[in-house]
Design an enzyme around this catalytic site. Sequence first.
Site, PDB file in Angstrom:
ATOM      1  CE  LYS A   1      -9.389  -1.828  -8.304  1.00  0.00           C
ATOM      2  NZ  LYS A   1      -7.912  -1.757  -8.182  1.00  0.00           N
TER       3      LYS A   1
ATOM      4  CG  HIS B   1     -11.842  -4.992  -7.445  1.00  0.00           C
ATOM      5  ND1 HIS B   1     -12.285  -4.761  -8.724  1.00  0.00           N
ATOM      6  CD2 HIS B   1     -10.695  -5.700  -7.568  1.00  0.00           C
ATOM      7  CE1 HIS B   1     -11.422  -5.303  -9.587  1.00  0.00           C
ATOM      8  NE2 HIS B   1     -10.462  -5.881  -8.907  1.00  0.00           N
TER       9      HIS B   1
HETATM   10  P1  NAD Z   1      -2.572  -1.410  -0.163  1.00  0.00           P
HETATM   11  O1  NAD Z   1      -3.050  -0.027   0.152  1.00  0.00           O
HETATM   12  O2  NAD Z   1      -2.949  -2.543   0.754  1.00  0.00           O
HETATM   13  O3  NAD Z   1      -0.971  -1.427  -0.277  1.00  0.00           O
HETATM   14  C1  NAD Z   1      -0.199  -0.407  -0.843  1.00  0.00           C
HETATM   15  C2  NAD Z   1       1.001  -0.251   0.082  1.00  0.00           C
HETATM   16  O4  NAD Z   1       1.959   0.603  -0.532  1.00  0.00           O
HETATM   17  C3  NAD Z   1       0.629   0.381   1.443  1.00  0.00           C
HETATM   18  O5  NAD Z   1       1.104  -0.433   2.488  1.00  0.00           O
HETATM   19  C4  NAD Z   1       1.361   1.719   1.407  1.00  0.00           C
HETATM   20  O6  NAD Z   1       1.790   2.151   2.692  1.00  0.00           O
HETATM   21  C5  NAD Z   1       2.539   1.349   0.518  1.00  0.00           C
HETATM   22  N1  NAD Z   1       3.254   2.500  -0.014  1.00  0.00           N
HETATM   23  C6  NAD Z   1       2.798   3.492  -0.825  1.00  0.00           C
HETATM   24  N2  NAD Z   1       3.776   4.374  -1.058  1.00  0.00           N
HETATM   25  C7  NAD Z   1       4.878   3.936  -0.381  1.00  0.00           C
HETATM   26  C8  NAD Z   1       6.212   4.418  -0.217  1.00  0.00           C
HETATM   27  N3  NAD Z   1       6.609   5.551  -0.810  1.00  0.00           N
HETATM   28  N4  NAD Z   1       7.078   3.715   0.548  1.00  0.00           N
HETATM   29  C9  NAD Z   1       6.687   2.565   1.149  1.00  0.00           C
HETATM   30  N5  NAD Z   1       5.444   2.038   1.049  1.00  0.00           N
HETATM   31  C10 NAD Z   1       4.558   2.737   0.273  1.00  0.00           C
HETATM   32  O7  NAD Z   1      -3.053  -1.705  -1.661  1.00  0.00           O
HETATM   33  P2  NAD Z   1      -3.067  -3.117  -2.422  1.00  0.00           P
HETATM   34  O8  NAD Z   1      -4.429  -3.713  -2.341  1.00  0.00           O
HETATM   35  O9  NAD Z   1      -1.883  -3.929  -2.007  1.00  0.00           O
HETATM   36  O10 NAD Z   1      -2.890  -2.607  -3.933  1.00  0.00           O
HETATM   37  C11 NAD Z   1      -1.749  -1.880  -4.336  1.00  0.00           C
HETATM   38  C12 NAD Z   1      -1.864  -1.566  -5.827  1.00  0.00           C
HETATM   39  O11 NAD Z   1      -1.782  -2.788  -6.580  1.00  0.00           O
HETATM   40  C13 NAD Z   1      -3.201  -0.930  -6.221  1.00  0.00           C
HETATM   41  O12 NAD Z   1      -2.966   0.022  -7.230  1.00  0.00           O
HETATM   42  C14 NAD Z   1      -4.000  -2.107  -6.767  1.00  0.00           C
HETATM   43  O13 NAD Z   1      -5.009  -1.728  -7.671  1.00  0.00           O
HETATM   44  C15 NAD Z   1      -2.898  -2.864  -7.468  1.00  0.00           C
HETATM   45  N6  NAD Z   1      -3.185  -4.278  -7.746  1.00  0.00           N
HETATM   46  C16 NAD Z   1      -2.695  -4.757  -8.924  1.00  0.00           C
HETATM   47  C17 NAD Z   1      -2.852  -6.089  -9.251  1.00  0.00           C
HETATM   48  C18 NAD Z   1      -2.236  -6.610 -10.528  1.00  0.00           C
HETATM   49  O14 NAD Z   1      -2.303  -7.832 -10.792  1.00  0.00           O
HETATM   50  N7  NAD Z   1      -1.600  -5.745 -11.326  1.00  0.00           N
HETATM   51  C19 NAD Z   1      -3.539  -6.940  -8.382  1.00  0.00           C
HETATM   52  C20 NAD Z   1      -4.019  -6.430  -7.177  1.00  0.00           C
HETATM   53  C21 NAD Z   1      -3.816  -5.088  -6.856  1.00  0.00           C
END
Ligand code: NAD
Length: 259
Positions: free
Chosen positions: A150, A146
Amino acid sequence: MSAPLRIVVLGAAGRMGRELLQAVAAHPACALHAAVARPHQELPPGTPRAASLEAALEGADVLIDFTRPETTAAAAALAASRGVALVVGTTGLTLEHHAALRAASAQVPTLWAPNMSLGVNAMLWLLQAAATALGEGFDLELTEAHHRHKADAPSGTALRMLEVLAEARGWPLDEVLCHGRQGQVGARPARQIGVQVVRGGDVAGEHTALFLGDGERLEITHRASSRAVFAQGAARAAAWIGAQPPGLYTMEQVLGLKK
Ligand code: NAD
């Protein structure tokens, strides 16, 4: 045609959040009701931004959450108390965070999936079939890669793949899992599943399961080249879950791979 489901995207400024805003707008059964980001974060012009999650949930049907485990657990409780269904993609959840989702699922339809892509869910189905067909003469190993940002390792998808492989062999995963190898590790026991993690660059997500036999080996690989596939899967899950009664659902059910 019934009215589109009113969707809230939490974490809208994140890598996945930005993709979700587009995927929700593009899905015919969904409409973006509100987006929630941290106060200092910018959102694309014209995004219906809510001042808080509480405000966003007012009049909403489904909350999509791809954030961080602590945020997810708190958001699940709030959404459940407001009767708003949940689609959660956040990974790195502990037992406690999963318990929060289970509690929410008693009140509202709730779906958590470590990977929402069609290809990965088909791959999980193939892994089960291959592990069963090939039997114990084949050693099981897994690699995942990744992007450098991550936060959790191994990925939620890798953990799900490990569970599927261990289940197919009838092995308790915690007894057979081997995270990397270093030093004088000796010969590989047959009853083991190894996992290796790579981090760097902008890799959207790569997972390979290896079935290593004597004289042949099978490799099953999934490569995501864009995060859009996860967001499109989440929008599809949101459209599906809106019509379900309270309960805990999986992506396999959304995609019709399992009843
Ligand atoms: P990222 O860090 O780019 O985004 C997460 C966002 O959430 C950030 O902007 C952060 O500020 C925001 N956030 C957290 N708490 C918050 C709150 N209380 N209020 C408002 N905003 C809040 O991360 P990402 O790459 O977008 O990944 C996010 C999650 O999704 C990770 O756990 C990742 O592993 C997961 N993910 C899952 C899949 C899937 O298909 N299930 C695919 C990709 C990523």
